[in-house]
Design an enzyme around this catalytic site. Sequence first.
Site, PDB file in Angstrom:
ATOM      1  CE1 TYR A 156      61.367  38.215 -34.821  1.00 32.40           C
ATOM      2  CE2 TYR A 156      61.532  39.809 -33.036  1.00 32.40           C
ATOM      3  CZ  TYR A 156      61.521  39.517 -34.391  1.00 32.40           C
ATOM      4  OH  TYR A 156      61.683  40.526 -35.297  1.00 32.40           O
ATOM      5  CG  PHE A 216      86.811  41.462 -48.369  1.00 29.93           C
ATOM      6  CD1 PHE A 216      87.694  40.494 -48.810  1.00 29.93           C
ATOM      7  CD2 PHE A 216      85.461  41.142 -48.293  1.00 29.93           C
ATOM      8  CE1 PHE A 216      87.237  39.229 -49.164  1.00 29.93           C
ATOM      9  CE2 PHE A 216      85.006  39.886 -48.643  1.00 29.93           C
ATOM     10  CZ  PHE A 216      85.894  38.921 -49.085  1.00 29.93           C
ATOM     11  CB  THR A 217      85.030  41.906 -52.987  1.00 30.76           C
ATOM     12  OG1 THR A 217      84.786  40.866 -52.049  1.00 30.76           O
ATOM     13  CG2 THR A 217      86.181  41.515 -53.893  1.00 30.76           C
ATOM     14  CG  ASP A 262      86.877  43.061 -41.751  1.00 25.04           C
ATOM     15  OD1 ASP A 262      86.672  42.019 -41.113  1.00 25.04           O
ATOM     16  OD2 ASP A 262      86.571  43.189 -42.954  1.00 25.04           O
ATOM     17  CE  LYS A 304      85.190  34.893 -45.486  1.00 27.10           C
ATOM     18  NZ  LYS A 304      85.288  36.332 -45.613  1.00 27.10           N
ATOM     19  NE  ARG A 339      90.247  37.612 -55.694  1.00 30.75           N
ATOM     20  CZ  ARG A 339      88.994  37.543 -55.243  1.00 30.75           C
ATOM     21  NH1 ARG A 339      88.711  36.923 -54.156  1.00 30.75           N
ATOM     22  NH2 ARG A 339      88.015  38.126 -55.908  1.00 30.75           N
ATOM     23  CG  PHE A 397      84.902  37.582 -60.384  1.00 30.00           C
ATOM     24  CD1 PHE A 397      84.746  38.952 -60.285  1.00 30.00           C
ATOM     25  CD2 PHE A 397      84.556  36.799 -59.294  1.00 30.00           C
ATOM     26  CE1 PHE A 397      84.251  39.536 -59.122  1.00 30.00           C
ATOM     27  CE2 PHE A 397      84.061  37.367 -58.126  1.00 30.00           C
ATOM     28  CZ  PHE A 397      83.910  38.745 -58.041  1.00 30.00           C
TER      29      PHE A 397
HETATM   30  C1  LIG Z   1      84.536  37.496 -45.965  1.00 32.58           C
HETATM   31  C2  LIG Z   1      84.914  38.809 -45.489  1.00 32.58           C
HETATM   32  C3  LIG Z   1      83.969  39.837 -45.349  1.00 32.58           C
HETATM   33  C4  LIG Z   1      82.514  39.651 -45.743  1.00 32.58           C
HETATM   34  O1  LIG Z   1      81.904  38.657 -44.975  1.00 32.58           O
HETATM   35  P1  LIG Z   1      80.676  37.778 -45.517  1.00 32.58           P
HETATM   36  O2  LIG Z   1      80.297  36.953 -44.330  1.00 32.58           O
HETATM   37  O3  LIG Z   1      81.169  36.964 -46.680  1.00 32.58           O
HETATM   38  O4  LIG Z   1      79.600  38.714 -45.930  1.00 32.58           O
HETATM   39  C5  LIG Z   1      84.411  41.064 -44.874  1.00 32.58           C
HETATM   40  N1  LIG Z   1      85.705  41.268 -44.567  1.00 32.58           N
HETATM   41  C6  LIG Z   1      86.639  40.306 -44.687  1.00 32.58           C
HETATM   42  C7  LIG Z   1      88.055  40.601 -44.328  1.00 32.58           C
HETATM   43  C8  LIG Z   1      86.288  39.045 -45.159  1.00 32.58           C
HETATM   44  O5  LIG Z   1      87.234  38.102 -45.281  1.00 32.58           O
END
Ligand SMILES: *Cc1c(COP(=O)(O)O)cnc(C)c1O
Length: 485
Positions: free
Chosen positions: A83, A135-136, A226, A269, A392, A458
Amino acid sequence: MERSPVIRFAYGEQIPIELHKVRMVQKLHLKPIDERLEAVKAAGYNSFLMSTRDIFLDMLTDSGTNAMSDQQVSSMLRADDAYAGSQSFDRAKQAVQDVFNTKYFLPVHQGRAAEHILAQAFIKQGHIVPMNYHFTTTKAHFELPGGVIDEIFTDEGLKIKSTCPFKGNIDLAKLKGLIKKHGAEKIPFIRMEASTNLIGGQPFSVANMRQVRKVCDKHGIMMVLDASLIGENAYFVKQREAAFKKKSIAEILHAICDLADLIYFSSRKVSSTRGGGICTNQKKLYDKLKDLVILYEGFLTYGGMSVREIEAMAIGLRETQDETVIGQSPSFIKYLVETLDKAGVPVVTPPGGLGCHVDARGFLPHVPQTEYPAGALIAAFYMASGVRGMERGTISSVRDDTGKDVLADVELMRLAMPRRVFTLSQVKYVADRLQWLYKNRKLIGGLTFEYEPTVLRFFLGRLVPTSDWPQKLAAKFKKDFGESL
Ligand SMILES: *Cc1c(COP(=O)(O)O)cnc(C)c1O
Protein backbone atom coordinates in the site's frame (compact mmCIF):
# COMPACT_ATOMS: atom_id res chain seq x y z
CA MET A 1 21.48 5.59 -33.18
CA GLU A 2 18.44 3.62 -34.36
CA ARG A 3 16.43 5.31 -37.06
CA SER A 4 12.74 6.00 -37.54
CA PRO A 5 10.75 3.09 -38.94
CA VAL A 6 10.67 4.11 -42.60
CA ILE A 7 12.69 2.25 -45.22
CA ARG A 8 13.22 2.64 -48.93
CA PHE A 9 12.81 -0.52 -51.02
CA ALA A 10 15.49 -1.02 -53.65
CA TYR A 11 12.68 -1.71 -56.11
CA GLY A 12 9.61 0.39 -55.52
CA GLU A 13 8.14 2.65 -52.92
CA GLN A 14 9.27 3.99 -49.56
CA ILE A 15 7.22 2.35 -46.81
CA PRO A 16 6.93 2.33 -43.04
CA ILE A 17 8.14 -0.97 -41.62
CA GLU A 18 7.27 -2.76 -38.37
CA LEU A 19 10.38 -2.70 -36.15
CA HIS A 20 8.89 -5.27 -33.79
CA LYS A 21 7.69 -8.83 -34.12
CA VAL A 22 4.29 -10.11 -33.13
CA ARG A 23 4.47 -12.78 -30.44
CA MET A 24 0.93 -12.84 -29.17
CA VAL A 25 -2.05 -12.48 -31.46
CA GLN A 26 -5.77 -11.86 -31.19
CA LYS A 27 -8.14 -13.28 -33.76
CA LEU A 28 -10.12 -10.72 -35.75
CA HIS A 29 -13.45 -11.13 -37.52
CA LEU A 30 -14.11 -9.87 -41.01
CA LYS A 31 -17.81 -10.52 -41.47
CA PRO A 32 -19.61 -10.57 -44.83
CA ILE A 33 -21.31 -7.39 -46.00
CA ASP A 34 -24.86 -8.55 -45.14
CA GLU A 35 -23.84 -9.21 -41.54
CA ARG A 36 -22.08 -5.85 -41.35
CA LEU A 37 -25.26 -4.18 -42.59
CA GLU A 38 -27.21 -5.89 -39.80
CA ALA A 39 -24.58 -5.09 -37.15
CA VAL A 40 -24.47 -1.36 -37.88
CA LYS A 41 -28.26 -1.18 -37.90
CA ALA A 42 -28.47 -3.03 -34.57
CA ALA A 43 -25.98 -0.47 -33.14
CA GLY A 44 -28.22 2.46 -34.15
CA TYR A 45 -25.60 3.56 -36.72
CA ASN A 46 -23.42 4.66 -33.79
CA SER A 47 -19.91 3.18 -33.70
CA PHE A 48 -19.80 3.51 -29.87
CA LEU A 49 -22.62 0.95 -29.64
CA MET A 50 -20.87 -1.75 -31.69
CA SER A 51 -19.23 -4.89 -30.31
CA THR A 52 -15.67 -5.79 -31.31
CA ARG A 53 -17.19 -9.17 -32.25
CA ASP A 54 -18.44 -7.47 -35.43
CA ILE A 55 -15.34 -5.33 -36.07
CA PHE A 56 -12.34 -6.13 -38.24
CA LEU A 57 -9.99 -3.20 -37.50
CA ASP A 58 -10.91 -1.11 -34.47
CA MET A 59 -9.79 2.46 -35.19
CA LEU A 60 -12.15 4.11 -32.69
CA THR A 61 -9.39 5.35 -30.37
CA ASP A 62 -5.80 4.96 -29.22
CA SER A 63 -6.87 5.10 -25.57
CA GLY A 64 -6.02 1.90 -23.71
CA THR A 65 -5.81 -0.02 -27.00
CA ASN A 66 -2.06 0.11 -27.67
CA ALA A 67 0.15 -2.97 -27.75
CA MET A 68 2.48 -3.46 -24.79
CA SER A 69 6.09 -4.57 -25.27
CA ASP A 70 7.55 -7.83 -23.91
CA GLN A 71 9.49 -5.68 -21.42
CA GLN A 72 6.27 -4.11 -20.17
CA VAL A 73 4.39 -7.37 -19.78
CA SER A 74 7.29 -9.07 -18.00
CA SER A 75 7.78 -6.11 -15.66
CA MET A 76 4.30 -6.74 -14.27
CA LEU A 77 5.55 -9.99 -12.70
CA ARG A 78 8.04 -8.28 -10.44
CA ALA A 79 5.48 -5.74 -9.20
CA ASP A 80 5.87 -5.05 -5.50
CA ASP A 81 2.49 -5.30 -3.74
CA ALA A 82 2.45 -2.71 -0.97
CA TYR A 83 0.00 0.00 0.00
CA ALA A 84 2.79 2.36 1.00
CA GLY A 85 6.44 2.48 -0.01
CA SER A 86 6.20 0.06 -2.95
CA GLN A 87 9.43 -0.32 -4.92
CA SER A 88 7.29 -0.32 -8.07
CA PHE A 89 6.58 3.32 -7.31
CA ASP A 90 10.30 4.06 -6.88
CA ARG A 91 10.97 2.62 -10.33
CA ALA A 92 8.14 4.68 -11.86
CA LYS A 93 9.37 7.84 -10.13
CA GLN A 94 12.86 7.24 -11.52
CA ALA A 95 11.46 6.67 -15.03
CA VAL A 96 9.45 9.90 -14.81
CA GLN A 97 12.57 11.76 -13.68
CA ASP A 98 14.70 10.34 -16.51
CA VAL A 99 12.09 10.93 -19.23
CA PHE A 100 10.44 14.21 -18.13
CA ASN A 101 13.35 15.58 -16.06
CA THR A 102 11.14 16.20 -13.01
CA LYS A 103 11.86 15.33 -9.37
CA TYR A 104 8.36 15.07 -7.91
CA PHE A 105 5.79 12.57 -9.15
CA LEU A 106 2.16 12.01 -8.16
CA PRO A 107 0.46 8.95 -9.67
CA VAL A 108 -3.27 9.15 -10.56
CA HIS A 109 -5.67 6.60 -12.03
CA GLN A 110 -5.86 8.21 -15.51
CA GLY A 111 -5.43 11.52 -17.34
CA ARG A 112 -8.75 13.06 -16.37
CA ALA A 113 -7.98 12.43 -12.70
CA ALA A 114 -4.96 14.73 -13.07
CA GLU A 115 -7.26 17.32 -14.65
CA HIS A 116 -9.68 17.00 -11.76
CA ILE A 117 -6.86 17.60 -9.25
CA LEU A 118 -5.56 20.64 -11.17
CA ALA A 119 -9.06 22.08 -11.46
CA GLN A 120 -9.65 21.68 -7.70
CA ALA A 121 -6.30 23.21 -6.82
CA PHE A 122 -6.07 26.15 -9.21
CA ILE A 123 -9.35 27.06 -10.96
CA LYS A 124 -11.93 29.40 -9.42
CA GLN A 125 -15.19 30.90 -10.69
CA GLY A 126 -14.48 33.42 -13.47
CA HIS A 127 -10.97 32.15 -14.26
CA ILE A 128 -9.82 31.95 -17.87
CA VAL A 129 -7.60 29.07 -18.99
CA PRO A 130 -5.89 29.73 -22.35
CA MET A 131 -4.78 26.68 -24.34
CA ASN A 132 -3.82 25.61 -27.86
CA TYR A 133 -6.91 23.40 -28.00
CA HIS A 134 -9.16 21.70 -25.49
CA PHE A 135 -9.61 17.99 -24.89
CA THR A 136 -13.11 16.77 -23.93
CA THR A 137 -12.22 15.73 -20.37
CA THR A 138 -10.05 18.85 -19.86
CA LYS A 139 -12.89 21.18 -20.77
CA ALA A 140 -15.41 19.33 -18.60
CA HIS A 141 -13.15 19.36 -15.52
CA PHE A 142 -11.96 22.95 -15.92
CA GLU A 143 -15.51 24.24 -16.36
CA LEU A 144 -16.83 22.46 -13.25
CA PRO A 145 -15.37 25.01 -10.76
CA GLY A 146 -16.49 27.88 -13.06
CA GLY A 147 -13.45 28.23 -15.34
CA VAL A 148 -13.69 29.26 -18.98
CA ILE A 149 -11.57 27.65 -21.70
CA ASP A 150 -10.11 30.02 -24.30
CA GLU A 151 -8.58 28.33 -27.34
CA ILE A 152 -5.88 30.40 -29.00
CA PHE A 153 -4.73 28.15 -31.85
CA THR A 154 -3.31 29.74 -34.99
CA ASP A 155 -5.46 30.31 -38.09
CA GLU A 156 -3.89 27.23 -39.70
CA GLY A 157 -5.02 25.02 -36.81
CA LEU A 158 -8.46 24.12 -38.13
CA LYS A 159 -7.73 24.15 -41.86
CA ILE A 160 -8.33 20.76 -43.50
CA LYS A 161 -5.62 21.17 -46.13
CA SER A 162 -2.45 22.71 -44.83
CA THR A 163 1.29 22.42 -45.06
CA CYS A 164 1.81 23.99 -41.64
CA PRO A 165 4.12 21.60 -39.74
CA PHE A 166 2.93 22.82 -36.32
CA LYS A 167 -0.84 23.23 -36.32
CA GLY A 168 -0.79 22.78 -32.53
CA ASN A 169 1.04 26.09 -31.94
CA ILE A 170 -0.41 28.85 -29.78
CA ASP A 171 -1.09 32.18 -31.50
CA LEU A 172 1.06 34.60 -29.51
CA ALA A 173 -0.85 37.72 -30.55
CA LYS A 174 -4.10 36.11 -29.34
CA LEU A 175 -2.39 35.13 -26.08
CA LYS A 176 -1.12 38.64 -25.42
CA GLY A 177 -4.52 40.12 -26.33
CA LEU A 178 -6.23 37.77 -23.92
CA ILE A 179 -3.92 38.65 -21.03
CA LYS A 180 -4.46 42.34 -21.73
CA LYS A 181 -8.23 41.89 -21.80
CA HIS A 182 -8.66 39.78 -18.64
CA GLY A 183 -5.52 40.56 -16.62
CA ALA A 184 -2.95 37.96 -15.56
CA GLU A 185 -4.58 37.46 -12.14
CA LYS A 186 -7.63 35.90 -13.84
CA ILE A 187 -5.40 33.29 -15.51
CA PRO A 188 -4.38 30.44 -13.17
CA PHE A 189 -2.23 28.82 -15.86
CA ILE A 190 -1.72 28.39 -19.61
CA ARG A 191 -2.13 24.84 -20.86
CA MET A 192 -0.24 23.45 -23.82
CA GLU A 193 -1.36 20.09 -25.12
CA ALA A 194 1.25 18.01 -26.93
CA SER A 195 -0.01 16.66 -30.29
CA THR A 196 -3.43 18.32 -29.86
CA ASN A 197 -5.78 15.35 -29.81
CA LEU A 198 -9.02 16.80 -31.16
CA ILE A 199 -7.52 18.65 -34.11
CA GLY A 200 -5.83 15.57 -35.43
CA GLY A 201 -2.78 14.83 -33.30
CA GLN A 202 -1.04 17.98 -34.57
CA PRO A 203 2.15 19.03 -32.72
CA PHE A 204 3.49 22.36 -31.46
CA SER A 205 7.10 23.43 -31.99
CA VAL A 206 9.64 23.92 -29.21
CA ALA A 207 10.20 27.45 -30.56
CA ASN A 208 6.52 28.25 -30.05
CA MET A 209 6.50 26.81 -26.54
CA ARG A 210 9.58 28.90 -25.70
CA GLN A 211 7.78 32.05 -26.79
CA VAL A 212 4.72 31.14 -24.75
CA ARG A 213 7.04 30.55 -21.79
CA LYS A 214 8.47 34.05 -22.18
CA VAL A 215 4.97 35.52 -22.01
CA CYS A 216 4.25 33.40 -18.92
CA ASP A 217 7.42 34.65 -17.23
CA LYS A 218 6.63 38.28 -18.02
CA HIS A 219 3.21 38.03 -16.39
CA GLY A 220 3.97 35.49 -13.66
CA ILE A 221 1.60 32.89 -15.11
CA MET A 222 2.14 29.14 -14.60
CA MET A 223 2.66 26.89 -17.63
CA VAL A 224 1.03 23.44 -17.63
CA LEU A 225 1.86 20.76 -20.20
CA ASP A 226 -0.59 17.98 -21.07
CA ALA A 227 1.92 15.31 -22.09
CA SER A 228 -0.58 12.54 -22.93
CA LEU A 229 0.61 12.50 -26.56
CA ILE A 230 4.12 13.83 -26.03
CA GLY A 231 5.93 10.96 -27.76
CA GLU A 232 4.45 11.88 -31.14
CA ASN A 233 5.04 15.60 -30.52
CA ALA A 234 8.72 14.91 -29.84
CA TYR A 235 8.92 12.72 -32.95
CA PHE A 236 7.48 15.53 -35.11
CA VAL A 237 9.85 18.10 -33.57
CA LYS A 238 12.75 15.92 -34.68
CA GLN A 239 11.25 15.48 -38.15
CA ARG A 240 10.02 19.02 -38.75
CA GLU A 241 11.93 21.53 -36.58
CA ALA A 242 15.36 22.17 -38.08
CA ALA A 243 17.09 23.05 -34.79
CA PHE A 244 16.29 19.57 -33.40
CA LYS A 245 17.14 17.39 -36.37
CA LYS A 246 20.32 16.07 -34.76
CA LYS A 247 18.97 15.82 -31.19
CA SER A 248 17.90 12.54 -29.63
CA ILE A 249 14.26 12.04 -28.64
CA ALA A 250 15.37 11.98 -24.99
CA GLU A 251 16.92 15.43 -25.43
CA ILE A 252 13.84 16.76 -27.21
CA LEU A 253 11.58 15.45 -24.44
CA HIS A 254 13.70 17.34 -21.89
CA ALA A 255 13.69 20.50 -24.02
CA ILE A 256 9.87 20.46 -24.03
CA CYS A 257 9.38 19.42 -20.40
CA ASP A 258 11.91 21.92 -19.02
CA LEU A 259 9.64 24.74 -20.25
CA ALA A 260 6.67 23.66 -18.13
CA ASP A 261 6.07 24.31 -14.43
CA LEU A 262 3.83 21.29 -14.18
CA ILE A 263 3.25 18.28 -16.43
CA TYR A 264 0.42 15.76 -16.42
CA PHE A 265 -0.31 12.76 -18.64
CA SER A 266 -2.64 9.89 -19.43
CA SER A 267 -0.74 6.60 -19.47
CA ARG A 268 -3.51 5.08 -21.57
CA LYS A 269 -1.81 6.89 -24.44
CA VAL A 270 1.79 7.83 -23.69
CA SER A 271 2.93 4.56 -22.14
CA SER A 272 0.38 2.12 -23.61
CA THR A 273 -0.84 0.99 -20.19
CA ARG A 274 -3.39 2.46 -17.75
CA GLY A 275 -3.05 5.22 -15.22
CA GLY A 276 -1.50 8.66 -15.35
CA GLY A 277 0.48 11.16 -13.37
CA ILE A 278 1.39 14.70 -12.42
CA CYS A 279 5.02 15.80 -12.19
CA THR A 280 6.96 18.94 -11.37
CA ASN A 281 10.29 20.22 -10.09
CA GLN A 282 8.63 22.68 -7.71
CA LYS A 283 8.12 21.37 -4.20
CA LYS A 284 5.53 24.08 -3.56
CA LEU A 285 3.33 22.74 -6.35
CA TYR A 286 3.87 19.15 -5.26
CA ASP A 287 2.86 20.00 -1.69
CA LYS A 288 -0.27 21.79 -2.86
CA LEU A 289 -1.44 18.79 -4.88
CA LYS A 290 -0.40 15.81 -2.79
CA ASP A 291 -3.25 16.02 -0.27
CA LEU A 292 -5.80 16.09 -3.10
CA VAL A 293 -4.19 13.00 -4.64
CA ILE A 294 -4.52 11.13 -1.34
CA LEU A 295 -8.12 12.28 -0.98
CA TYR A 296 -9.33 11.43 -4.48
CA GLU A 297 -6.90 8.89 -5.94
CA GLY A 298 -5.13 6.92 -3.22
CA PHE A 299 -1.88 6.90 -1.27
CA LEU A 300 1.06 8.67 -2.90
CA THR A 301 2.81 5.45 -3.97
CA TYR A 302 -0.09 4.10 -6.07
CA GLY A 303 -2.65 6.85 -6.79
CA GLY A 304 -5.46 4.53 -7.86
CA MET A 305 -3.27 2.33 -10.03
CA SER A 306 -2.33 -1.30 -9.44
CA VAL A 307 1.38 -1.92 -8.86
CA ARG A 308 1.39 -4.00 -12.07
CA GLU A 309 0.18 -1.00 -14.04
CA ILE A 310 2.79 1.18 -12.36
CA GLU A 311 5.61 -1.17 -13.43
CA ALA A 312 4.36 -1.33 -17.03
CA MET A 313 3.91 2.44 -17.06
CA ALA A 314 7.53 2.97 -15.98
CA ILE A 315 8.81 0.84 -18.86
CA GLY A 316 6.34 2.41 -21.30
CA LEU A 317 7.57 5.89 -20.38
CA ARG A 318 11.18 4.85 -20.98
CA GLU A 319 10.17 3.45 -24.37
CA THR A 320 8.95 6.90 -25.46
CA GLN A 321 12.65 7.83 -25.69
CA ASP A 322 13.02 5.31 -28.53
CA GLU A 323 12.37 6.81 -31.94
CA THR A 324 11.53 3.40 -33.44
CA VAL A 325 8.75 2.99 -30.86
CA ILE A 326 7.13 6.44 -30.96
CA GLY A 327 7.63 6.73 -34.73
CA GLN A 328 5.60 3.63 -35.51
CA SER A 329 2.13 5.19 -35.46
CA PRO A 330 3.08 8.49 -37.14
CA SER A 331 4.85 6.65 -39.98
CA PHE A 332 1.79 4.44 -40.62
CA ILE A 333 -0.52 7.47 -40.41
CA LYS A 334 1.67 9.35 -42.88
CA TYR A 335 1.51 6.42 -45.28
CA LEU A 336 -2.30 6.24 -45.01
CA VAL A 337 -2.87 10.00 -45.27
CA GLU A 338 -0.54 10.40 -48.25
CA THR A 339 -2.06 7.41 -50.09
CA LEU A 340 -5.56 8.82 -49.65
CA ASP A 341 -4.51 12.39 -50.44
CA LYS A 342 -2.90 11.24 -53.70
CA ALA A 343 -6.11 9.40 -54.60
CA GLY A 344 -8.12 12.60 -54.08
CA VAL A 345 -9.88 11.48 -50.89
CA PRO A 346 -10.29 14.57 -48.65
CA VAL A 347 -8.11 14.09 -45.54
CA VAL A 348 -6.60 16.44 -42.97
CA THR A 349 -3.00 17.38 -43.83
CA PRO A 350 -0.23 17.35 -42.84
CA PRO A 351 -0.45 13.87 -41.28
CA GLY A 352 -0.75 14.00 -37.48
CA GLY A 353 0.23 11.65 -34.69
CA LEU A 354 -3.06 10.14 -33.62
CA GLY A 355 -4.84 8.87 -36.69
CA CYS A 356 -6.08 9.69 -40.16
CA HIS A 357 -8.87 12.27 -40.18
CA VAL A 358 -11.19 12.17 -43.18
CA ASP A 359 -13.09 15.37 -44.04
CA ALA A 360 -16.73 14.24 -44.20
CA ARG A 361 -17.97 17.54 -45.62
CA GLY A 362 -15.56 17.24 -48.54
CA PHE A 363 -16.43 13.53 -48.90
CA LEU A 364 -20.21 14.00 -48.74
CA PRO A 365 -21.00 17.56 -49.89
CA HIS A 366 -24.55 16.40 -50.72
CA VAL A 367 -25.31 15.48 -47.07
CA PRO A 368 -26.31 18.58 -45.04
CA GLN A 369 -24.65 19.05 -41.64
CA THR A 370 -28.04 18.58 -39.97
CA GLU A 371 -27.98 15.01 -41.36
CA TYR A 372 -24.58 14.32 -39.81
CA PRO A 373 -22.16 13.63 -42.68
CA ALA A 374 -19.37 12.42 -40.35
CA GLY A 375 -21.71 9.95 -38.63
CA ALA A 376 -23.03 8.74 -42.00
CA LEU A 377 -19.49 8.30 -43.34
CA ILE A 378 -18.48 6.18 -40.35
CA ALA A 379 -21.53 3.92 -40.77
CA ALA A 380 -20.88 3.63 -44.52
CA PHE A 381 -17.17 2.93 -44.04
CA TYR A 382 -17.92 0.21 -41.51
CA MET A 383 -20.26 -1.39 -44.07
CA ALA A 384 -17.61 -1.17 -46.78
CA SER A 385 -14.73 -2.50 -44.66
CA GLY A 386 -15.59 -3.72 -41.15
CA VAL A 387 -13.37 -0.86 -39.88
CA ARG A 388 -14.65 1.23 -36.96
CA GLY A 389 -13.93 4.97 -36.78
CA MET A 390 -15.07 7.74 -34.42
CA GLU A 391 -17.31 10.71 -35.19
CA ARG A 392 -15.82 14.15 -34.57
CA GLY A 393 -18.53 16.41 -35.93
CA THR A 394 -22.06 17.62 -35.24
CA ILE A 395 -23.20 14.40 -33.52
CA SER A 396 -20.41 15.09 -30.96
CA SER A 397 -21.83 18.63 -30.57
CA VAL A 398 -25.02 19.75 -28.75
CA ARG A 399 -28.33 21.53 -29.43
CA ASP A 400 -28.96 25.22 -28.62
CA ASP A 401 -31.84 26.57 -26.52
CA THR A 402 -34.23 26.44 -29.47
CA GLY A 403 -33.45 22.78 -30.11
CA LYS A 404 -31.34 23.34 -33.22
CA ASP A 405 -28.05 21.50 -33.73
CA VAL A 406 -24.96 23.60 -33.00
CA LEU A 407 -23.08 22.77 -36.21
CA ALA A 408 -19.48 21.63 -35.64
CA ASP A 409 -16.51 23.62 -37.04
CA VAL A 410 -15.31 20.50 -38.84
CA GLU A 411 -16.99 17.20 -39.73
CA LEU A 412 -14.37 14.48 -39.35
CA MET A 413 -14.20 10.71 -39.39
CA ARG A 414 -11.26 9.83 -37.15
CA LEU A 415 -9.44 6.59 -37.89
CA ALA A 416 -7.15 6.25 -34.85
CA MET A 417 -3.93 4.25 -35.15
CA PRO A 418 -3.34 2.37 -31.87
CA ARG A 419 0.40 2.04 -31.28
CA ARG A 420 2.03 -1.11 -32.73
CA VAL A 421 -1.31 -2.90 -33.23
CA PHE A 422 -1.87 -3.04 -37.00
CA THR A 423 0.32 -4.25 -39.87
CA LEU A 424 0.95 -2.46 -43.14
CA SER A 425 -1.29 -4.82 -45.12
CA GLN A 426 -4.16 -3.86 -42.82
CA VAL A 427 -3.41 -0.18 -43.37
CA LYS A 428 -3.39 -0.80 -47.13
CA TYR A 429 -6.79 -2.46 -46.81
CA VAL A 430 -8.14 0.67 -45.04
CA ALA A 431 -6.79 2.89 -47.84
CA ASP A 432 -8.27 0.64 -50.54
CA ARG A 433 -11.79 0.36 -49.10
CA LEU A 434 -11.90 4.09 -48.40
CA GLN A 435 -10.99 4.82 -52.02
CA TRP A 436 -13.75 2.47 -53.17
CA LEU A 437 -16.19 4.26 -50.89
CA TYR A 438 -15.09 7.64 -52.21
CA LYS A 439 -15.83 6.49 -55.78
CA ASN A 440 -19.29 5.45 -54.61
CA ARG A 441 -19.88 8.39 -52.28
CA LYS A 442 -23.05 9.52 -54.08
CA LEU A 443 -24.78 6.40 -52.75
CA ILE A 444 -24.30 7.56 -49.13
CA GLY A 445 -27.13 9.50 -47.51
CA GLY A 446 -27.73 11.11 -44.13
CA LEU A 447 -28.78 10.02 -40.63
CA THR A 448 -31.32 11.30 -38.14
CA PHE A 449 -31.69 10.69 -34.39
CA GLU A 450 -34.15 8.01 -33.29
CA TYR A 451 -33.10 8.24 -29.62
CA GLU A 452 -31.16 11.27 -28.40
CA PRO A 453 -29.74 11.58 -24.87
CA THR A 454 -29.58 15.13 -23.51
CA VAL A 455 -25.91 14.93 -22.45
CA LEU A 456 -22.96 13.51 -24.42
CA ARG A 457 -25.39 12.22 -27.05
CA PHE A 458 -22.62 10.77 -29.21
CA PHE A 459 -22.00 7.95 -26.73
CA LEU A 460 -25.46 6.42 -26.45
CA GLY A 461 -27.55 8.10 -29.17
CA ARG A 462 -29.26 5.89 -31.77
CA LEU A 463 -29.79 6.99 -35.37
CA VAL A 464 -31.55 5.79 -38.53
CA PRO A 465 -30.77 6.46 -42.19
CA THR A 466 -32.84 9.12 -43.95
CA SER A 467 -33.48 6.70 -46.88
CA ASP A 468 -32.64 3.12 -47.90
CA TRP A 469 -29.09 4.18 -48.84
CA PRO A 470 -27.38 1.45 -46.72
CA GLN A 471 -29.09 -1.28 -48.80
CA LYS A 472 -28.09 0.43 -52.04
CA LEU A 473 -24.50 0.75 -50.87
CA ALA A 474 -24.42 -2.94 -49.87
CA ALA A 475 -25.82 -3.97 -53.27
CA LYS A 476 -23.08 -1.99 -55.06
CA PHE A 477 -20.45 -3.56 -52.80
CA LYS A 478 -21.64 -7.06 -53.72
CA LYS A 479 -21.66 -6.17 -57.38
CA ASP A 480 -18.05 -4.97 -57.24
CA PHE A 481 -16.55 -7.54 -54.88
CA GLY A 482 -18.80 -10.56 -55.46
CA GLU A 483 -18.57 -13.04 -52.64
CA SER A 484 -15.26 -11.58 -51.54
CA LEU A 485 -15.32 -9.78 -48.23
C1 LIG B 1 -6.92 10.97 -23.34
C2 LIG B 1 -6.49 12.31 -22.99
C3 LIG B 1 -6.77 12.87 -21.73
C4 LIG B 1 -7.60 12.13 -20.69
O1 LIG B 1 -6.97 10.95 -20.29
P1 LIG B 1 -7.79 9.67 -19.77
O2 LIG B 1 -6.72 8.72 -19.36
O3 LIG B 1 -8.64 9.17 -20.90
O4 LIG B 1 -8.63 10.12 -18.62
C5 LIG B 1 -6.30 14.15 -21.48
N1 LIG B 1 -5.61 14.84 -22.40
C6 LIG B 1 -5.32 14.34 -23.61
C7 LIG B 1 -4.55 15.16 -24.59
C8 LIG B 1 -5.75 13.06 -23.96
O5 LIG B 1 -5.46 12.58 -25.18
